[in-house]
Design a protein around this motif. Structure first.
Motif, PDB file in Angstrom:
ATOM      1  N   TYR A  15      -7.279 -26.625  -4.189  1.00 25.34           N
ATOM      2  CA  TYR A  15      -6.268 -25.924  -4.143  1.00 25.34           C
ATOM      3  C   TYR A  15      -5.904 -26.044  -2.605  1.00 25.34           C
ATOM      4  O   TYR A  15      -4.832 -25.727  -2.071  1.00 25.34           O
ATOM      5  CB  TYR A  15      -5.734 -24.214  -4.474  1.00 25.34           C
ATOM      6  CG  TYR A  15      -5.039 -24.137  -6.501  1.00 25.34           C
ATOM      7  CD1 TYR A  15      -4.387 -24.581  -6.758  1.00 25.34           C
ATOM      8  CD2 TYR A  15      -6.281 -23.097  -6.400  1.00 25.34           C
ATOM      9  CE1 TYR A  15      -4.493 -24.793  -7.915  1.00 25.34           C
ATOM     10  CE2 TYR A  15      -5.689 -22.328  -8.371  1.00 25.34           C
ATOM     11  CZ  TYR A  15      -4.839 -23.782  -8.692  1.00 25.34           C
ATOM     12  OH  TYR A  15      -4.791 -23.458  -9.536  1.00 25.34           O
TER      13      TYR A  15
ATOM     14  N   ARG B  67      -1.466 -22.428  -8.233  1.00 26.14           N
ATOM     15  CA  ARG B  67      -0.771 -23.627  -9.422  1.00 26.14           C
ATOM     16  C   ARG B  67       0.536 -24.712  -9.754  1.00 26.14           C
ATOM     17  O   ARG B  67       0.839 -25.380 -10.063  1.00 26.14           O
ATOM     18  CB  ARG B  67      -1.798 -23.349 -10.986  1.00 26.14           C
ATOM     19  CG  ARG B  67      -1.679 -24.255 -12.121  1.00 26.14           C
ATOM     20  CD  ARG B  67      -2.434 -24.043 -13.157  1.00 26.14           C
ATOM     21  NE  ARG B  67      -1.587 -22.397 -14.334  1.00 26.14           N
ATOM     22  CZ  ARG B  67      -1.051 -22.374 -14.417  1.00 26.14           C
ATOM     23  NH1 ARG B  67       0.123 -23.357 -15.037  1.00 26.14           N
ATOM     24  NH2 ARG B  67      -0.022 -21.526 -15.382  1.00 26.14           N
ATOM     25  N   LYS B  68       0.840 -22.999  -9.741  1.00 30.08           N
ATOM     26  CA  LYS B  68       2.712 -23.635  -9.658  1.00 30.08           C
ATOM     27  C   LYS B  68       3.019 -23.961  -8.903  1.00 30.08           C
ATOM     28  O   LYS B  68       4.027 -25.029  -8.864  1.00 30.08           O
ATOM     29  CB  LYS B  68       3.678 -21.735 -10.113  1.00 30.08           C
ATOM     30  CG  LYS B  68       3.285 -21.078 -11.051  1.00 30.08           C
ATOM     31  CD  LYS B  68       3.656 -22.409 -12.196  1.00 30.08           C
ATOM     32  CE  LYS B  68       3.190 -21.202 -14.133  1.00 30.08           C
ATOM     33  NZ  LYS B  68       3.695 -22.636 -15.117  1.00 30.08           N
ATOM     34  N   LYS B  69       2.506 -23.625  -7.165  1.00 29.33           N
ATOM     35  CA  LYS B  69       3.438 -24.673  -6.071  1.00 29.33           C
ATOM     36  C   LYS B  69       2.482 -25.982  -6.117  1.00 29.33           C
ATOM     37  O   LYS B  69       3.899 -27.054  -5.830  1.00 29.33           O
ATOM     38  CB  LYS B  69       2.711 -23.525  -4.649  1.00 29.33           C
ATOM     39  CG  LYS B  69       3.670 -24.077  -3.855  1.00 29.33           C
ATOM     40  CD  LYS B  69       2.618 -23.695  -2.784  1.00 29.33           C
ATOM     41  CE  LYS B  69       2.773 -24.111  -1.080  1.00 29.33           C
ATOM     42  NZ  LYS B  69       1.937 -23.689  -0.291  1.00 29.33           N
ATOM     43  N   GLY B  70       1.408 -25.897  -6.504  1.00 28.99           N
ATOM     44  CA  GLY B  70       1.139 -27.089  -6.779  1.00 28.99           C
ATOM     45  C   GLY B  70       1.111 -28.247  -7.858  1.00 28.99           C
ATOM     46  O   GLY B  70       1.568 -29.691  -8.466  1.00 28.99           O
ATOM     47  N   GLU B  71       2.470 -28.057  -8.899  1.00 29.46           N
ATOM     48  CA  GLU B  71       2.542 -28.239 -10.230  1.00 29.46           C
ATOM     49  C   GLU B  71       1.832 -28.544 -10.753  1.00 29.46           C
ATOM     50  O   GLU B  71       1.603 -29.661 -11.626  1.00 29.46           O
ATOM     51  CB  GLU B  71       3.988 -29.504 -10.539  1.00 29.46           C
ATOM     52  CG  GLU B  71       4.955 -28.709  -9.345  1.00 29.46           C
ATOM     53  CD  GLU B  71       6.356 -29.787  -9.631  1.00 29.46           C
ATOM     54  OE1 GLU B  71       5.908 -30.811  -9.297  1.00 29.46           O
ATOM     55  OE2 GLU B  71       7.510 -29.342  -8.551  1.00 29.46           O
ATOM     56  N   PHE B  72       0.411 -28.060 -11.457  1.00 33.91           N
ATOM     57  CA  PHE B  72      -0.466 -28.302 -12.132  1.00 33.91           C
ATOM     58  C   PHE B  72      -0.885 -27.257 -13.571  1.00 33.91           C
ATOM     59  O   PHE B  72      -0.048 -26.783 -12.978  1.00 33.91           O
ATOM     60  CB  PHE B  72      -1.848 -27.807 -11.308  1.00 33.91           C
ATOM     61  CG  PHE B  72      -2.144 -28.601  -9.939  1.00 33.91           C
ATOM     62  CD1 PHE B  72      -2.368 -29.726  -9.638  1.00 33.91           C
ATOM     63  CD2 PHE B  72      -2.057 -28.129  -8.865  1.00 33.91           C
ATOM     64  CE1 PHE B  72      -2.660 -31.052  -8.506  1.00 33.91           C
ATOM     65  CE2 PHE B  72      -2.128 -28.854  -7.458  1.00 33.91           C
ATOM     66  CZ  PHE B  72      -2.396 -30.057  -7.754  1.00 33.91           C
ATOM     67  N   THR B  73      -1.640 -27.987 -14.099  1.00 28.07           N
ATOM     68  CA  THR B  73      -1.471 -27.511 -15.025  1.00 28.07           C
ATOM     69  C   THR B  73      -3.154 -26.484 -15.278  1.00 28.07           C
ATOM     70  O   THR B  73      -3.811 -27.211 -15.028  1.00 28.07           O
ATOM     71  CB  THR B  73      -1.447 -28.186 -16.652  1.00 28.07           C
ATOM     72  OG1 THR B  73      -2.906 -29.432 -17.077  1.00 28.07           O
ATOM     73  CG2 THR B  73      -0.167 -29.438 -16.516  1.00 28.07           C
TER      74      THR B  73
ATOM     75  N   TRP C 274      -1.755 -18.093  -9.671  1.00 29.62           N
ATOM     76  CA  TRP C 274      -1.511 -18.158 -10.280  1.00 29.62           C
ATOM     77  C   TRP C 274       0.107 -19.110 -10.088  1.00 29.62           C
ATOM     78  O   TRP C 274       0.505 -19.814  -9.634  1.00 29.62           O
ATOM     79  CB  TRP C 274      -0.094 -17.228 -11.400  1.00 29.62           C
ATOM     80  CG  TRP C 274       0.234 -17.953 -11.899  1.00 29.62           C
ATOM     81  CD1 TRP C 274       0.966 -18.265 -13.569  1.00 29.62           C
ATOM     82  CD2 TRP C 274       2.103 -17.391 -11.310  1.00 29.62           C
ATOM     83  NE1 TRP C 274       1.969 -18.356 -14.184  1.00 29.62           N
ATOM     84  CE2 TRP C 274       2.589 -18.438 -12.747  1.00 29.62           C
ATOM     85  CE3 TRP C 274       3.099 -17.286 -10.967  1.00 29.62           C
ATOM     86  CZ2 TRP C 274       4.104 -18.002 -12.452  1.00 29.62           C
ATOM     87  CZ3 TRP C 274       3.826 -16.949 -10.150  1.00 29.62           C
ATOM     88  CH2 TRP C 274       4.827 -17.873 -11.136  1.00 29.62           C
ATOM     89  N   GLU C 275       0.430 -18.303  -8.328  1.00 27.45           N
ATOM     90  CA  GLU C 275       0.886 -18.517  -8.016  1.00 27.45           C
ATOM     91  C   GLU C 275       0.713 -20.374  -7.048  1.00 27.45           C
ATOM     92  O   GLU C 275       0.968 -21.221  -6.287  1.00 27.45           O
ATOM     93  CB  GLU C 275       1.129 -18.166  -6.558  1.00 27.45           C
ATOM     94  CG  GLU C 275       1.654 -17.047  -6.419  1.00 27.45           C
ATOM     95  CD  GLU C 275       1.637 -16.016  -5.700  1.00 27.45           C
ATOM     96  OE1 GLU C 275       0.779 -16.071  -4.350  1.00 27.45           O
ATOM     97  OE2 GLU C 275       2.141 -14.795  -5.551  1.00 27.45           O
TER      98      GLU C 275
END
Length: 77
Positions: free
Chosen positions: A56, A13-19, A10-11
């Motif tokens: 990632y 994905r959020k850091k990379g601004e991916f869906t 989750w971290e």
């Protein structure tokens, strides 16, 4: 391990601004499968975990909590 893995997925994905969809397409899995990894209800096979780590740009050890350093290992040629 499952809790750490789900949190790190989750971290990242959020850091990379991916869906979740973008990650699942890259990894050639269903979006629902990826969601279950983030929720911690299932664990990915090692082959999928490798693809996720590549996406990632982190090490598998980081994703599963063996280290807090996300730096990926150099690949052998």
């Amino acid at each position: 391990m499952r809790k750490i893995l789900s949190q790190r997925l989750w971290e990242c994905r959020k850091k990379g601004e991916f869906t979740q969809r973008e990650v699942s397409i890259y990894c050639d899995i269903t979006e629902r499968s990826y969601q279950s990894y983030e929720l911690g209800t299932h664990e990915p096979k090692i082959s999928i975990l490798v693809r996720i780590a590549e996406f990632y740009k982190v090490s598998i050890d980081y994703l599963v909590g063996l280290t807090d350093d996300p730096t990926p290992y150099p690949r052998k040629k």
